[in-house]
Structures are given as C-alpha cells and as structure tokens.
Design an enzyme around this catalytic site. Structure first.
Site, PDB file in Angstrom:
ATOM      1  N   ASP A  26       0.863  -1.182   0.000  1.00 41.75           N
ATOM      2  CA  ASP A  26       0.000   0.000   0.000  1.00 41.75           C
ATOM      3  C   ASP A  26       0.896   1.226   0.000  1.00 41.75           C
ATOM      4  O   ASP A  26       1.758   1.366   0.880  1.00 41.75           O
ATOM      5  CB  ASP A  26      -0.899   0.022   1.243  1.00 41.75           C
TER       6      ASP A  26
ATOM      7  N   ASP B  52     -15.232  -3.855  -1.495  1.00 45.56           N
ATOM      8  CA  ASP B  52     -14.842  -3.616  -0.107  1.00 45.56           C
ATOM      9  C   ASP B  52     -16.115  -3.408   0.699  1.00 45.56           C
ATOM     10  O   ASP B  52     -16.893  -2.501   0.389  1.00 45.56           O
ATOM     11  CB  ASP B  52     -13.952  -2.376  -0.015  1.00 45.56           C
TER      12      ASP B  52
END
Length: 240
Positions: free
Chosen positions: A10, A131
């Site tokens: 990330d 998500d």
C-alpha cells in the site's frame, strides 16, 4: 485460476504503509521504497504482487502512478493495481505501462455502464474490488458506505463479464483477526467467479482455510510486515 498468494504493498506519500481498517489516521510506515519492497517479494518467490495507491483512492485519481509503473516495469512477475482508477485513460496508462491487472472499485458502484465497457475491452486484465462494511459496499477510499449489498454488486458485475473479484472485509483489514471466509464464499457463489480474499489474514492456518474454501487466492499485508510468518512460509503452504 489456481490459488495464489498476493503480497500487498500500500503506497501513501511514496512510502510503503499499512492502515488499520482503512483509517488514514492509523498508519504505520514499513518502507521508504515500494519498488524495493516489491522486489523483495519477487525474490522470496511471489508469483504476483498486489499494489494499492492509497492517496489515489482518496483523491479519486492515480497519485502514486509513477512509483507503481516503476514496479510493473522492473519486476518479472505480474502486478495487480488498485486505488483511484476511474477513467479509461487511467486504465490504459497502467495496462500499457506493464500492469497485468487493474482493479476497479468505487467506479463499479457509481458507473456500472462504464465498468461494463471496460470489462468488455480488457477482459481478464480487469478485476472488481468489492470492499464491504457490514455487508454493504464501501467507496471513496472506504470513507463512504453505499446502499449496495456486496453480493448484489458481484452478481451484476459477473453478468457484465467480470471473472475476478477481490473482496475485503473492512472491519478485519489491518487487524490480524482472520479473514471473513463466509462472506468470501457467499460472494464467490453470487458471482460464480474467482474471489481473492483480502483483509485479516494473520496466520498460515488462515491461508490454508481460504484455500480449502476453493477461493482463488489471498492478499497478505500486515501479517508479512509484522512478521507473523514469512512470504516463503505462506507460499509453501498456499501454493502447493
């Protein structure tokens, strides 16, 4: 699709970080160079690397794209990328720049027709990232929760031609509490497609359970960075 372990990177402000439950205020920095991290994963035997542009997810456009393209061009293994990808131009730039698979998230909720067109154009080079927070799809870098159920979105996108989904249970992401296998399996059945589990993996046993549930793979982040297990151990268990 065989079961694949995806070590995750990330990127925020050019660095390798992890967040807790997607909270930008709960950040830990694990490395200054995303490329070096990606190369270390490749050297450890990774067959894929998963990269997320956290700044991009928030800004609704690619922000760390140069760093991501460097990774895609320099690695010998395929790279999967998500975060802030909203336009055909964004997708083209990544695909033409060497990215193997682009993940569309929020845009699948708000622009289903566009998403359908992109699935038709790019096929297997596209994945849909779903998500969820309490079963409902979260968008805009997880800052908002929609009224769309995760399974409903998966079924719709499968009708549009999506073959690969990445499912993240936000409550578990970065928390090392174990993945939501039940939700992953439900999504896989709703879409009749490959589902890669993300969020919560904390042990080799978690990876074994995901594999036993006939899922397509697992994205592993914090467990690697906090040394719960090594990537070599994960690959030995998960990709036999």
């Amino acid at each position: 699709m065989s079961y694949t372990i995806y070590p995750a990177i990330d990127i925020r402000a050019g660095k390798c970080v992890r967040l807790e439950q997607g909270d930008y205020n709960k950040e830990t920095i694990y490395g200054e160079s995303p490329y070096k991290m990606a190369k270390s994963f490749q050297d450890a035997g990774a067959k894929w690397v998963h990269v997320v542009d956290l700044d991009g997810a928030k800004a609704k456009r690619p922000v760390n794209d140069e760093a991501i393209l460097t990774i895609a061009q320099k690695l010998d293994v395929p790279v999967q990328v998500g975060g802030g990808i909203r336009t055909e131009q964004d997708i083209d730039r990544y695909i033409n720049g060497g990215v193997a698979r682009v993940v569309l998230g929020s845009v699948a909720v708000y622009q289903p027709d566009f998403t359908k067109q992109m699935l038709a154009k790019y096929g297997e080079q596209m994945a849909i990232g779903i998500d969820a927070r309490d079963g409902y799809v979260a968008t805009e870098g997880w800052l908002e929760t929609s009224h769309v159920k995760a399974e409903d979105l998966a079924a719709e996108m499968a009708r549009f031609g999506a073959k690969t989904f990445i499912f993240t249970d936000i409550a578990r992401d970065g928390m090392l509490t174990g993945p939501n296998i039940e939700a992953c399996v439900a999504l896989s059945k709703a879409a009749n497609a490959n589902v890669i589990a993300s969020g919560g993996v904390s042990s080799i046993a978690d990876l074994a359970q995901l594999r036993a549930a006939s899922l397509a793979g697992a994205i592993v982040g914090k467990a690697l960075y906090t040394k719960r297990f090594t990537l070599e151990e994960a690959l030995a268990e998960g990709e036999l």
